[in-house]
Structure formats: structure tokens, C-alpha cells
Enzyme design. Sequence first.
Site, PDB file in Angstrom:
ATOM      1  N   GLY A 248     -12.974  -2.026   8.141  1.00  0.00           N
ATOM      2  CA  GLY A 248     -13.828  -0.848   8.332  1.00  0.00           C
ATOM      3  C   GLY A 248     -14.612  -0.491   7.140  1.00  0.00           C
TER       4      GLY A 248
ATOM      5  N   ARG B 165       1.000  -1.176  -0.130  1.00  0.00           N
ATOM      6  CA  ARG B 165       0.003  -0.113   0.032  1.00  0.00           C
ATOM      7  C   ARG B 165       0.975   1.359   0.070  1.00  0.00           C
ATOM      8  NH1 ARG B 165      -4.060  -1.881   4.740  1.00  0.00           N
ATOM      9  NH2 ARG B 165      -2.088  -3.284   5.251  1.00  0.00           N
ATOM     10  N   GLN B 166       2.127   1.206   0.305  1.00  0.00           N
ATOM     11  CA  GLN B 166       3.243   2.352   0.198  1.00  0.00           C
ATOM     12  C   GLN B 166       3.624   2.152  -1.189  1.00  0.00           C
ATOM     13  OE1 GLN B 166       5.212   2.908   3.870  1.00  0.00           O
ATOM     14  NE2 GLN B 166       4.102   1.581   4.966  1.00  0.00           N
TER      15      GLN B 166
ATOM     16  N   LYS C  46     -17.273   7.143  -2.354  1.00  0.00           N
ATOM     17  CA  LYS C  46     -17.035   7.505  -0.650  1.00  0.00           C
ATOM     18  C   LYS C  46     -16.837   9.169  -0.914  1.00  0.00           C
ATOM     19  CE  LYS C  46     -13.679   4.571   0.001  1.00  0.00           C
ATOM     20  NZ  LYS C  46     -12.458   3.942   0.483  1.00  0.00           N
TER      21      LYS C  46
END
EC number: 2.7.6.1
Length: 324
Positions: free
Chosen positions: A236, A104-105, A201
Site C-alpha cells: 500500500g 519492525r518491532q 507523507k
Amino acid sequence: MTGIKTTGEKKMMFFSGRAHPELAEEVAQQLGVGVVPTKAFDFANGEIYVRYQESARGADCFLIQSHTAPINKWVMEQLIMIDALKRASARSITVIVPFYGYARQDKKHRGREPISARLIADLMKTAGADRILAVDLHTDQIQGFFDGPVDHLFALPLLADYVGAKVDRSKLTVVSPDAGRVRVADRWCDRLGAPLAIVHKRRDKDVANQVTVHEVVGDVKGRICVLVDDMIDTGGTICAAADALFAHGAEDVIVTATHGVLSGPAADRLKNSKVSEFVFTNTLPSASELELDKITVLSIAPTIARAVREVFEDGSVTSLFDEQ
């Protein structure tokens, strides 16, 4: 005539770190080989020691290690194992990374940040890796971080065929949890003959990192929705997306992801979610360890084994996914 000729055949050797031995054994079984006995332990101060119990000289070596928690320990162990193979005169070293840590980095979001996914690739190359074989990298550009061949495997056929076999496809809608997963979700639609919806979102401009509204683009009312993602960490985001689908009239929601990272509050969130089923592969041991009734874990071992065989036999890994 000068020199020496040999008539020996190629030799494959299969090695595993300690992060996920169950997956390593499954892959080895699919290949019809054994995992090379390896002595590995931690010293009192946390340093890692590795020694192979068999000679790797002249062999095509395949080393599997998934970057599960504690991730830094298992990344370091993999680097040490690569170095040991290089110094043992391995003919070639293919590093199998079912879950690629730090993926993710993969870019700088702000100034003075690292690109850690590139660093991991550089470390593997420096240690002695000739090739990387990974499953569902977080972003495609990670393939370009490694200075050598990268074989990118996909769990989509495994996951999509499982879902397609258990639901009424006439009622199925494939849902991308955000704009970044639309391309993958679109391939699911092609495979299952289902329409696409997207959860969009919207963030509160006055509150950092706070999602205030989930808009659903597409028709989900009365539909069986399958949310598709590459990984679920704390759960989440995906559970909020599922709630948005139910709020827009979805009949049922199934969540699929290749990598079940499942950190921190993930277990409680998945347990308390209205989602009927979470489907993962076993690239990481986390999903199986939770032992929740609504979690299904599919084995990625046959996919990895087929790719390993293609690499060893100088075949085509791409051909395994041509239909996709």
C-alpha cells in the site's frame, strides 16, 4: 608435557531449515559444499522435530533460515536447530537470517508494547548462537540487540547495479519513500550518480493511520524514478508513493526492495500499479511465487556465500562493502 595436540584443520558445515530451501541450495553451491542432510518434521500437535544426519562435533556450523510465513513456525524451527547444534558439540554456530522476523518491532511506540526484535535476538543467544549474519535489517540498532557479533549484509550493490545497467542514468532520480529511508537512498545516489527526491507523507490529524497527502520534495518531472525500500509487505505505502511520483510528472517508476514480504493484497496492488518493474532479492520465497511479469528477483546467494567464507576464514565481511 601434558594434554593432547591436534593437527586437524577447521571444518565448515552448512545447515538449512525448511523455510527457504532453494536459497540454501544456492548458497551451498556458491560455497562448494553440500547442505547437511537433516530430518525435520511436524508432530500431529504442531511440535517440530529436528535431527542432523551427520556429526557436527568440532565444526564451524552455519545455519540458514529466513523468517517467511508462517513466521512463528520458522523462527521456532531455527531455535530448535540452534539448540541441536549446541548439544551436538558444534565448535561455533553462525545463524544466517536473510530476513529477520519481527524487525519492525524494534522499539516501543506506545506504553505496554514489546520490543520483539530484541526478544528474537535474545532467544537466538539463549539457544546457542554465537554470531548472526543478516541482510538489510529494518533498522541498524537491531545489530545491538544480539550479545555477540552481527554481520550486516547489504543488497544495495546488487540492486543498484541492476537498475543502473538498464536505464538512462542521465534521466534517473533516486526516491526515498519516506524520511526514514533517506540515508539508504543517499547511498544509491552516490553509487549511481543520480539526484535524490523524497516522498513526504502528511497524515490527517483527525483520522488515525490515514495518509492524506503525499508531497514530493525534489524534481521528478520527466524523470525515471527508482523508489528504494528495505521491504514491501502489503504494498500500500509503496504503490501510493509511486502514484504521487506519477502525479508530479514522473516518466516511469521502478521499485526496488531487498525483502519481498508481499502479504495479503500485495499481489493485486503490484499487478494493478503503474510501476513498470518491481525488483526484489530472494531473501524470501514470496516474490518468485507470485509469478508476475513485472517482478524481477535477483539472487542474494553470492553475497551471503562471500560473507560466510569471510567469517569461516577469519577474514573481513566489512571489506565486501567498502566501496559502498
